[in-house]
Design an enzyme around this catalytic site. Structure first.
Site, mmCIF file in Angstrom:
data_model
loop_
_atom_site.group_PDB
_atom_site.id
_atom_site.type_symbol
_atom_site.label_atom_id
_atom_site.label_comp_id
_atom_site.label_asym_id
_atom_site.label_seq_id
_atom_site.Cartn_x
_atom_site.Cartn_y
_atom_site.Cartn_z
ATOM 1 N N GLY A 188 83.994 15.654 8.755
ATOM 2 C CA GLY A 188 84.405 16.030 7.399
ATOM 3 C C GLY A 188 85.653 15.317 6.910
ATOM 4 C CG MET A 229 80.584 14.063 15.118
ATOM 5 S SD MET A 229 81.074 12.544 14.275
ATOM 6 C CE MET A 229 82.724 12.954 13.692
ATOM 7 N N GLY A 236 89.340 10.333 15.663
ATOM 8 C CA GLY A 236 90.588 10.234 16.419
ATOM 9 C C GLY A 236 90.603 9.110 17.451
ATOM 10 C CG ASP A 287 82.235 8.729 7.790
ATOM 11 O OD1 ASP A 287 81.485 9.069 8.718
ATOM 12 O OD2 ASP A 287 83.321 8.148 7.960
ATOM 13 C CG ASP A 315 83.005 9.076 13.766
ATOM 14 O OD1 ASP A 315 84.167 8.760 13.447
ATOM 15 O OD2 ASP A 315 82.122 9.368 12.943
ATOM 16 C CB SER A 339 85.532 4.965 9.734
ATOM 17 O OG SER A 339 85.011 5.914 8.842
ATOM 18 C CG HIS A 375 78.212 9.898 10.353
ATOM 19 N ND1 HIS A 375 79.483 10.213 10.799
ATOM 20 C CD2 HIS A 375 77.444 10.983 10.619
ATOM 21 C CE1 HIS A 375 79.471 11.427 11.314
ATOM 22 N NE2 HIS A 375 78.250 11.916 11.212
ATOM 23 C CG MET A 427 78.840 14.031 8.495
ATOM 24 S SD MET A 427 80.555 13.529 8.347
ATOM 25 C CE MET A 427 80.319 11.828 7.840
ATOM 26 C CG HIS A 460 81.087 4.935 10.885
ATOM 27 N ND1 HIS A 460 79.985 5.314 11.613
ATOM 28 C CD2 HIS A 460 81.665 6.093 10.469
ATOM 29 C CE1 HIS A 460 79.896 6.629 11.653
ATOM 30 N NE2 HIS A 460 80.902 7.129 10.959
HETATM 31 C C1 DX5 Z 1 84.792 12.184 10.143
HETATM 32 C C2 DX5 Z 1 84.080 10.876 10.031
HETATM 33 C C3 DX5 Z 1 84.753 9.734 10.701
HETATM 34 C C4 DX5 Z 1 86.127 9.402 10.178
HETATM 35 C C5 DX5 Z 1 86.941 8.991 11.376
HETATM 36 O O1 DX5 Z 1 83.947 13.161 9.650
HETATM 37 O O2 DX5 Z 1 82.768 10.980 10.599
HETATM 38 O O3 DX5 Z 1 83.933 8.563 10.692
HETATM 39 O O4 DX5 Z 1 86.130 8.379 9.230
HETATM 40 O O5 DX5 Z 1 88.255 8.859 10.992
HETATM 41 P P1 DX5 Z 1 89.458 8.706 12.033
HETATM 42 O O6 DX5 Z 1 89.171 7.495 12.863
HETATM 43 O O7 DX5 Z 1 90.651 8.572 11.145
HETATM 44 O O8 DX5 Z 1 89.479 9.947 12.872
HETATM 45 ZN ZN ZN Z 2 81.557 9.129 10.799
#
Ligand code: DX5
Ligand code: ZN
Length: 228
Positions: free
Chosen positions: A148, A143, A184, A41, A182, A14, A72, A74, A39
C-alpha cells in the site's frame, strides 16, 4: 513478452518512489542506472488503503523504456483488469493470492495473453498458498511490508516463506524460479533476502532517493554476489 527469468539477479526500481512530476525521466534514470526491469504498483483503494497508477502509466512506461515492465496489481478483482494491463504493455502481471478472484483462471488468462503470470503473497500469508499454482507460474513476489505504501520498514519474518518457496520450487523442478521481494529493500536488508533464496529485488525509496542510482544498484549487486 520480454523474459528475465534466466537472469540470476534482477534489480527492479519501483516507480512509486519516483518524482511524480518527471516520471518519464525517472524511468530513463532507472534504465541508465542499469536496472533490469521496472516495477509498477497498481492500487485500488480497496485491497490496499491507497491509490497509485492506472493503465495509462503502464502505456507511458512502455513508450519510454525497453526494460521489461513488472506490474504489481494490488486489486480486489485483478481478474477484471488483465486485458487492460496486458494491452497497456505489461510483461509480467503479478496478482495477490489473497485477492477475490479465481486465481488459477486468472493466471491462465494472463499467460494466454502472452504475459508472464506471477503470484504475490503478503507478509502473513503462508508460502503454502502458492504451492497449488506452482505449475502455472515462474515467479513469486514475497511482500516484506504490508502493501500500500512505499518507505515502510522491512519485515524479516516473511524470509521463512522465501526459504520454503525456494525449496518447494527446486523440489518441483523449477531451478530458474524467480523469487522477488518487495518492501523496505535497501543496502542493509538485501543480503538477508538473497541468503534466504530471493533473486529479484524491488526497491523504491532506496534507489529513487539516491542521486547516483547507478552506484547504489552496483552496490546491491556486489552485496548479493557475496552471498552466493
Ligand atoms: C508497496 C509496494 C512497493 C513499494 C516499495 O505496496 O508494493 O513496490 O513501492 O517501496 P519501498 O522500496 O520504498 O519500500
Ligand atoms: Zn510492489
Amino acid at each position: 513478452m520480454r523474459q528475465y527469468y534466466a537472469m540470476k539477479t534482477i534489480i527492479l526500481p519501483s516507480l512509486l518512489a519516483a518524482d511524480a512530476g518527471h516520471l518519464a525521466d525517472e524511468i530513463k534514470r532507472a534504465e541508465d542506472a542499469g536496472a533490469d526491469a521496472l516495477h509498477i504498483d497498481i492500487m485500488d483503494a480497496a485491497f490496499v488503503p491507497n491509490l497509485s497508477f492506472g493503465p495509462h502509466f503502464v502505456e507511458m512506461a512502455k513508450r519510454t523504456t525497453s526494460m521489461p515492465l513488472n506490474v504489481h496489481l494490488m486489486l480486489n478483482r485483478p481478474d477484471l483488469y488483465i486485458e487492460t494491463f496486458a494491452n497497456a504493455g505489461a510483461d509480467t502481471i503479478q496478482i495477490q493470492v489473497e485477492s477475490s478472484c479465481i486465481v488459477s483462471k486468472t493466471l491462465k488468462r494472463i499467460k494466454a495473453l502472452g504475459v508472464a503470470p506471477a503470484l504475490v503473497i503478503n507478509p502473513e500469508t503462508s508460502y503454502k498458498s502458492v504451492l497449488p499454482y506452482l505449475e502455472l507460474i515462474d515467479e513469486c513476489l514475497q511482500m516484506t511490508v504490508y502493501p500500500g505504501y512505499g518507505g515502510q520498514k522491512f519485515k524479516s519474518e516473511p524470509l521463512s516463506n522465501v526459504r520454503a518457496l525456494r525449496d518447494s520450487a527446486t523440489a518441483f523442478g523449477k531451478a530458474d524460479f524467480t523469487i522477488m521481494v518487495d518492501g523496505g529493500i535497501d543496502r542493509n536488508t538485501i543480503v538477508s533476502c538473497a541468503q534466504a533464496g530471493a533473486n529479484a529485488f524491488v526497491a523504491g525509496t532506496a534507489l529513487y532517493s539516491k542521486t547516483d542510482m547507478k552506484s547504489e544498484i552496483e552496490l546491491f549487486r556486489k552485496l548479493i554476489s557475496k552471498t552466493s
